[in-house]
Write a protein that holds these residues in place. Structure first.
Motif, PDB file in Angstrom:
ATOM      1  N   VAL A  54     -31.877 -10.261 -11.825  1.00  0.00           N
ATOM      2  CA  VAL A  54     -30.913 -10.056 -12.908  1.00  0.00           C
ATOM      3  C   VAL A  54     -31.136 -11.085 -14.016  1.00  0.00           C
ATOM      4  O   VAL A  54     -31.127 -10.754 -15.212  1.00  0.00           O
ATOM      5  CB  VAL A  54     -29.472 -10.156 -12.373  1.00  0.00           C
ATOM      6  CG1 VAL A  54     -28.475 -10.228 -13.535  1.00  0.00           C
ATOM      7  CG2 VAL A  54     -29.160  -8.959 -11.494  1.00  0.00           C
ATOM      8  N   ASN A  56     -34.473 -10.197 -15.810  1.00  0.00           N
ATOM      9  CA  ASN A  56     -34.336  -8.982 -16.622  1.00  0.00           C
ATOM     10  C   ASN A  56     -33.457  -9.226 -17.843  1.00  0.00           C
ATOM     11  O   ASN A  56     -33.748  -8.726 -18.939  1.00  0.00           O
ATOM     12  CB  ASN A  56     -33.744  -7.847 -15.781  1.00  0.00           C
ATOM     13  CG  ASN A  56     -34.710  -7.346 -14.727  1.00  0.00           C
ATOM     14  OD1 ASN A  56     -35.907  -7.550 -14.818  1.00  0.00           O
ATOM     15  ND2 ASN A  56     -34.191  -6.700 -13.702  1.00  0.00           N
ATOM     16  N   THR A  57     -32.394  -9.968 -17.663  1.00  0.00           N
ATOM     17  CA  THR A  57     -31.495 -10.250 -18.784  1.00  0.00           C
ATOM     18  C   THR A  57     -32.171 -11.144 -19.811  1.00  0.00           C
ATOM     19  O   THR A  57     -32.032 -10.943 -21.026  1.00  0.00           O
ATOM     20  CB  THR A  57     -30.201 -10.908 -18.285  1.00  0.00           C
ATOM     21  OG1 THR A  57     -29.601 -10.077 -17.286  1.00  0.00           O
ATOM     22  CG2 THR A  57     -29.215 -11.095 -19.428  1.00  0.00           C
ATOM     23  N   GLY A  66     -32.524  -3.008 -16.946  1.00  0.00           N
ATOM     24  CA  GLY A  66     -31.856  -2.733 -15.681  1.00  0.00           C
ATOM     25  C   GLY A  66     -32.521  -1.637 -14.875  1.00  0.00           C
ATOM     26  O   GLY A  66     -32.435  -1.619 -13.636  1.00  0.00           O
ATOM     27  N   ARG A 102     -28.792  -4.733  -9.916  1.00  0.00           N
ATOM     28  CA  ARG A 102     -29.715  -5.169 -10.967  1.00  0.00           C
ATOM     29  C   ARG A 102     -29.693  -4.323 -12.230  1.00  0.00           C
ATOM     30  O   ARG A 102     -30.191  -4.769 -13.262  1.00  0.00           O
ATOM     31  CB  ARG A 102     -31.140  -5.202 -10.407  1.00  0.00           C
ATOM     32  CG  ARG A 102     -31.274  -6.197  -9.294  1.00  0.00           C
ATOM     33  CD  ARG A 102     -32.637  -6.651  -8.993  1.00  0.00           C
ATOM     34  NE  ARG A 102     -33.581  -6.821 -10.052  1.00  0.00           N
ATOM     35  CZ  ARG A 102     -34.880  -7.007  -9.825  1.00  0.00           C
ATOM     36  NH1 ARG A 102     -35.322  -7.014  -8.583  1.00  0.00           N
ATOM     37  NH2 ARG A 102     -35.713  -7.183 -10.827  1.00  0.00           N
ATOM     38  N   SER A 103     -29.112  -3.131 -12.166  1.00  0.00           N
ATOM     39  CA  SER A 103     -29.066  -2.303 -13.377  1.00  0.00           C
ATOM     40  C   SER A 103     -27.801  -2.558 -14.188  1.00  0.00           C
ATOM     41  O   SER A 103     -27.846  -2.653 -15.415  1.00  0.00           O
ATOM     42  CB  SER A 103     -29.158  -0.821 -13.005  1.00  0.00           C
ATOM     43  OG  SER A 103     -30.373  -0.527 -12.383  1.00  0.00           O
TER      44      SER A 103
END
Length: 263
Positions: free
Chosen positions: A26, A29-30, A67, A118-119
């Motif tokens: 997370v 990805n963020t 995500g 995670r999305s």
């Protein structure tokens, strides 16, 4: 049917064990979502619309794609290839279930956990920092659900076939690099396909890679509605059947060339 439901639950539980990996995913990805978002912010300083995407649209696209990377398993999913290399596939194939459907069920369990863990978080964080455009009409989200389900099926068919190439090439790293480049480029992961040049966009939109990323995101953003959404879902269903069919054909060919390493 109950067997595959239990396998899906096992896929969810197995993926949920790696919670530290989910948290780090997370964060990663963020972080990259923010980098991409600021690039789009700079791009939109001189314009208000590109390919039908406003700045809030493209910011939503950015964090949704970040995500979705784990949701559809765009990279890093090589369990079947590893089982071929280790020799475990011999016992897997002897079990009383359909090999492909068993892995598909487990992949849906994996995808559900990745969606929750995670999305959703990158989209929430992106929404707190940027002005992103997410539909408020529940019908839009209702239409996005089957699109996401079909996206996972298409992605699985693609990944399943790639994993089976290990029967012939043993080492999957070369296949991984080429496949990742193709999927990221043509799925609309980096740039919405609606922003691609005319002529190229229409062709790429018909490929299975668009069914993995571009179509579900356009459905979530409300870009696809009514007959257009139904046509997009039909295209996804078509590619899901085709990709799963190709995987089943490659599996049948692979069973004639069973090379077991290490035991």
């Amino acid at each position: 049917m109950r067997l595959y439901w239990e396998l899906a639950r096992c896929g969810f539980r197995r993926t949920s064990i790696y919670r530290a990996a989910a948290v780090s995913g997370v964060i990663t990805n963020t972080f990259f979502g923010f980098l991409r978002a600021y690039i789009f912010v700079a791009l939109y300083e001189s314009r208000t619309d590109v390919g039908g995407y406003s700045l809030p649209d493209v910011l939503a696209f950015t964090f949704i794609t970040q995500g979705m990377a784990a949701l559809i398993g765009l990279w890093g999913w090589w369990q079947i290839a590893e089982s071929v290399q280790s020799g475990e596939i011999a016992s897997d194939l002897s079990r009383p279930y359909d090999y492909q459907l068993a892995w598909l069920a487990q992949d849906y369990g994996r995808a559900l956990f990745q969606f929750l863990a995670r999305s959703v978080p990158p989209v929430i964080i992106g929404g707190l920092v940027f002005q992103i455009a997410l539909p408020t009409d529940p019908l839009v989200w209702l239409g996005a659900i089957p699109s996401l389900i079909l996206a996972v099926a298409v992605s699985f068919g693609w990944r399943f076939t790639l994993n089976l190439t290990t029967f012939w090439w043993i080492d999957h790293r070369g296949v991984n690099g080429i496949a990742l480049l193709i999927a990221v480029l043509f799925s609309g992961f980096m740039l919405p396909l609606r922003m691609w040049p005319d002529g190229i966009r229409e062709v790429v939109s018909l490929l299975p890679f668009a069914a993995m990323v571009s179509i579900p995101i356009d459905a979530m953003l409300g870009k696809l509605q009514g007959p257009e959404l139904l046509a997009a879902l039909a295209l996804q269903a078509f590619w899901a059947i085709v990709m799963l069919g190709i995987g089943r054909l490659v599996l049948a060919l692979a069973l004639h060339k069973l090379v077991v390493q290490g035991g």
